[in-house]
Design an enzyme around this catalytic site. Structure first.
Site, PDB file in Angstrom:
ATOM      1  CG  HIS A  55       0.446  -2.375   1.825  1.00 17.21           C
ATOM      2  ND1 HIS A  55      -1.000  -2.834   2.083  1.00 17.21           N
ATOM      3  CD2 HIS A  55       0.521  -2.062   0.598  1.00 17.21           C
ATOM      4  CE1 HIS A  55      -1.590  -2.983   0.884  1.00 17.21           C
ATOM      5  NE2 HIS A  55      -0.370  -2.402  -0.212  1.00 17.21           N
TER       6      HIS A  55
ATOM      7  CG  HIS B 254       2.425  -2.323  -4.357  1.00 18.33           C
ATOM      8  ND1 HIS B 254       1.457  -3.226  -4.641  1.00 18.33           N
ATOM      9  CD2 HIS B 254       1.635  -1.570  -3.319  1.00 18.33           C
ATOM     10  CE1 HIS B 254       0.150  -3.283  -4.272  1.00 18.33           C
ATOM     11  NE2 HIS B 254       0.153  -2.269  -3.102  1.00 18.33           N
ATOM     12  CG  LEU B 255       9.542  -4.204  -3.394  1.00 16.12           C
ATOM     13  CD1 LEU B 255      10.128  -5.319  -2.639  1.00 16.12           C
ATOM     14  CD2 LEU B 255      10.304  -2.874  -3.458  1.00 16.12           C
ATOM     15  NE  ARG B 256       4.117  -1.286  -9.160  1.00 14.91           N
ATOM     16  CZ  ARG B 256       2.765  -1.105  -8.802  1.00 14.91           C
ATOM     17  NH1 ARG B 256       2.403  -2.401  -8.272  1.00 14.91           N
ATOM     18  NH2 ARG B 256       2.217  -0.311  -8.812  1.00 14.91           N
TER      19      ARG B 256
ATOM     20  CG  ASN C 233      -0.625  -5.754  -6.602  1.00 15.07           C
ATOM     21  OD1 ASN C 233       0.593  -5.580  -5.958  1.00 15.07           O
ATOM     22  ND2 ASN C 233      -1.058  -4.659  -7.253  1.00 15.07           N
TER      23      ASN C 233
ATOM     24  CE  LYS D   7      -4.099  -6.416  -0.187  1.00 14.06           C
ATOM     25  NZ  LYS D   7      -3.137  -5.415  -0.889  1.00 14.06           N
TER      26      LYS D   7
ATOM     27  CG  HIS E 128      -7.855  -3.568  -1.688  1.00 15.00           C
ATOM     28  ND1 HIS E 128      -6.774  -2.586  -2.073  1.00 15.00           N
ATOM     29  CD2 HIS E 128      -8.935  -2.887  -1.842  1.00 15.00           C
ATOM     30  CE1 HIS E 128      -7.436  -1.603  -2.788  1.00 15.00           C
ATOM     31  NE2 HIS E 128      -8.603  -1.689  -2.585  1.00 15.00           N
TER      32      HIS E 128
ATOM     33  CG  HIS F  21      -4.402   0.329   1.705  1.00 15.71           C
ATOM     34  ND1 HIS F  21      -5.935  -0.121   1.668  1.00 15.71           N
ATOM     35  CD2 HIS F  21      -3.839  -0.298   0.643  1.00 15.71           C
ATOM     36  CE1 HIS F  21      -5.896  -0.757   0.579  1.00 15.71           C
ATOM     37  NE2 HIS F  21      -4.786  -1.097   0.176  1.00 15.71           N
TER      38      HIS F  21
ATOM     39  CG  LEU G 143      -8.009   2.837  -6.233  1.00 17.54           C
ATOM     40  CD1 LEU G 143      -8.213   1.800  -7.258  1.00 17.54           C
ATOM     41  CD2 LEU G 143      -9.272   3.542  -6.056  1.00 17.54           C
TER      42      LEU G 143
ATOM     43  CG  ASP H  91      -0.788   0.849  -1.055  1.00 24.40           C
ATOM     44  OD1 ASP H  91      -0.276  -0.089  -1.438  1.00 24.40           O
ATOM     45  OD2 ASP H  91      -1.951   1.299  -1.248  1.00 24.40           O
TER      46      ASP H  91
ATOM     47  CG  HIS I  98       1.451   3.000 -11.177  1.00 29.05           C
ATOM     48  ND1 HIS I  98       0.830   1.863 -11.783  1.00 29.05           N
ATOM     49  CD2 HIS I  98       0.827   2.949 -10.003  1.00 29.05           C
ATOM     50  CE1 HIS I  98       0.068   0.965 -11.001  1.00 29.05           C
ATOM     51  NE2 HIS I  98      -0.108   1.541  -9.953  1.00 29.05           N
TER      52      HIS I  98
ATOM     53  CB  ALA J 132      -4.816   3.481  -8.466  1.00 25.43           C
TER      54      ALA J 132
HETATM   55  O1  DOR Z   1      -3.492   2.813  -5.433  1.00 27.62           O
HETATM   56  C1  DOR Z   1      -3.027   1.684  -5.383  1.00 27.62           C
HETATM   57  N1  DOR Z   1      -2.114   1.154  -6.001  1.00 27.62           N
HETATM   58  N2  DOR Z   1      -3.850   0.730  -4.598  1.00 27.62           N
HETATM   59  C2  DOR Z   1      -3.570  -0.464  -4.664  1.00 27.62           C
HETATM   60  O2  DOR Z   1      -4.603  -1.112  -4.158  1.00 27.62           O
HETATM   61  C3  DOR Z   1      -2.716  -1.174  -5.405  1.00 27.62           C
HETATM   62  C4  DOR Z   1      -1.681  -0.307  -5.859  1.00 27.62           C
HETATM   63  C5  DOR Z   1      -0.668  -0.934  -7.127  1.00 27.62           C
HETATM   64  O3  DOR Z   1      -0.446  -1.882  -7.061  1.00 27.62           O
HETATM   65  O4  DOR Z   1      -0.475  -0.023  -8.105  1.00 27.62           O
HETATM   66 ZN    ZN Z   2      -1.248  -1.643  -1.915  1.00 30.19          ZN
END
Ligand code: DOR
Ligand code: ZN
Length: 351
Positions: free
Chosen positions: A16, A18-20, A44, A102, A139, A177, A222, A250, A254, A266
Site C-alpha cells: 500500500h 502513495h507515489l503521487r 488517488n 481501490k 479504505h 491500513h 487517515l 501507506d 505531502h 492527512a
Molecule cells: O493519511 C492518508 N493519506 N490516508 C489516506 O487514506 C490517503 C493518504 C493520502 O493520499 O495522502
Molecule cells: Zn493510503
C-alpha cells in the site's frame, strides 16, 4: 544474550503506497525502490486513476522516474467510482499490470471525492472483480457526519465490510491500513480471502502522538492513530503467525506547507525508513523473527505473486533522518525527522 546486529530478509514488497505524480513522484520513488521489489500503487491522483488507460500511462511515468539501475515493479490499481463498469474490470484483468481496485468511500480521505457513495452502486464491478480474481483494496472508514472520527473504522465494519464480504464470497479483500482492535478481530474471524495491511505509524504510535505538547500535524493520517490498546492489538497481529496481516506502509507524502497549515492534509511519509520502522516495532514485541514473513512472504502469497528473489539487510546502527527532504520545489517532513532510528537499511544483495 547477544543482541542481533544485522537482519537479513528476503526482498520485501509494500502492499500500500502513495507515489503521487510528476516531480513529487520523482522525489519519493527512489526511497521505495531502494527497499522494495514491488509496491501496490494507490490510484488517488487528481484526477483519479479510474481506467486501464490511465493506469497504464501512470505506470509508464513511474517506470520512467526510476533511477537508472533500480529494478522495481509497480503493481497498479484502479480507483473505483459509482460508474466503474464490468468491462473496465475485465480489461484490468487482461492488461496484466493491475492487481486490484481501490474502494474509497466518498469523502473518506485525500482525493476521495470521486469515491463510492453506496456499495450497491459498485455491485456489477465487484461481481466482475470476483470473477477476474482482482483484489479489492478497501479504505475502511464510515463517512457519515454523525460518526465520531475515532469510530469510523469500527462502524464501517458493521455497516459495510461485514455485508460486503458475505455478499461477494469469492472476492479477495484487503482491509487497508487497519488501526483498531475491532479490525484485527474482524480479519482474524472473516472468511478465507480477507486480509489486512498495517502501517509502521499505527504499530509505533497511539493517538497521544498527535497531541504531544501541542498539535503535531506530521502525526496526522487517515485512518487517524488510535488508542494504545488498538496499537497493542495491531502489534500482536502483525507479529503473530497469522498470514492475513502483512506490510503496507501507506507512505503518503505531502508538501510541508500543506500539513503545517490551518487545514492540514492527512498522511505520513515513511518510505525513507520503512523497513527500519517496522523492525523497531517488531523488536518492541520481541518478534524480529517474524518480520520477514510480514514484509516479504504473506502479502505476495495473498496476491498470488511469487516471493521475491534476493535479499536486503538491516543493521543495528543509529541514524537520524533529516528535518526534511526535497519534494519537487517543496519540502517534505519524513517520519522521525531529526530523531534517532535504531536500525538502518544497508543494501540490496544480488539475487
Ligand atoms: O493519511 C492518508 N493519506 N490516508 C489516506 O487514506 C490517503 C493518504 C493520502 O493520499 O495522502
Ligand atoms: Zn493510503
Amino acid at each position: 544474550m547477544n543482541e542481533l546486529k544485522t537482519l537479513t530478509l528476503r526482498r520485501p514488497d509494500d502492499f500500500h503506497l502513495h507515489l503521487r505524480d510528476g516531480e513529487y513522484l520523482a522525489a519519493v520513488l527512489p526511497f521505495t525502490a531502494r527497499q522494495f521489489a514491488r509496491a501496490v500503487v494507490m490510484p488517488n491522483l487528481k484526477p483519479p486513476v479510474t481506467t486501464v488507460e490511465l493506469a497504464g500511462a501512470y505506470r509508464q511515468r513511474i517506470l520512467a522516474a526510476l533511477p537508472g539501475a533500480q529494478h522495481f515493479e509497480p503493481l497498479m490499481t484502479l480507483y473505483l467510482t459509482n460508474n466503474t463498469t464490468p468491462a473496465e474490470v475485465r480489461k484490468a484483468r487482461d492488461c496484466g499490470f493491475i492487481v486490484g481496485c481501490k474502494l474509497y468511500p466518498a469523502g473518506a480521505t485525500t482525493h476521495s471525492d470521486a469515491g463510492v457513495t453506496a456499495i450497491e452502486k459498485i455491485s456489477p464491478a465487484l461481481e466482475a472483480m470476483q470473477e477476474c480474481d482482482l483484489v479489492l483494496q478497501v479504505h475502511g472508514e464510515a463517512t457519515q457526519s454523525d460518526v465520531d472520527v475515532f469510530d469510523r473504522e469500527a462502524i464501517f465494519i458493521d455497516r459495510t465490510l461485514s455485508i460486503l464480504t458475505e455478499r461477494f464470497p469469492a472476492l479477495k479483500i484487503v482491509f487497508e491500513h487497519v488501526t483498531t482492535r475491532q479490525a484485527v478481530e474482524f480479519v482474524q474471524q472473516a472468511r478465507a480471502g480477507v486480509a489486512a495491511t498495517i502501517t509502521p505509524q499505527h504499530l509505533l504510535h497511539n493517538r497521544n502522538a498527535i497531541f504531544q505538547n501541542g498539535i503535531r500535524p506530521h502525526y496526522y493520517c487517515l485512518p487517524v492513530l488510535k488508542r494504545e490498546a488498538d496499537r497493542q492489538a495491531l502489534l500482536t497481529a502483525a507479529t503473530s503467525d497469522n498470514p492475513r496481516f502483512f506490510l503496507g506502509t501507506d507512505s503518503a507524502p505531502h508538501a510541508q506547507h500543506t500539513k503545517e497549515t490551518e487545514c492540514g492534509c492527512a498522511g505520513m511519509f515513511s518510505a525513507h525508513a520503512a523497513l527500519e520502522l517496522y523492525a523497531e516495532a517488531f523488536e518492541q514485541a520481541g518478534r524480529l523473527d517474524r518480520l520477514e514473513a510480514f514484509a516479504s512472504e504473506r502479502g505476495a502469497d495473498f496476491y498470488g505473486l511469487p516471493r521475491n528473489a534476493g535479499h536486503v539487510e538491516l543493521e543495528r546502527v543509529n541514524w537520524v533522518p533529516p528535518k526534511h527532504y526535497q519534494f519537487g520545489k517543496d519540502q517534505l517532513v519524513p517520519m522521525r525527522a531529526g530523531e534517532t532510528i535504531s536500525w538502518r537499511f544497508r543494501s540490496e544483495q544480488p539475487a
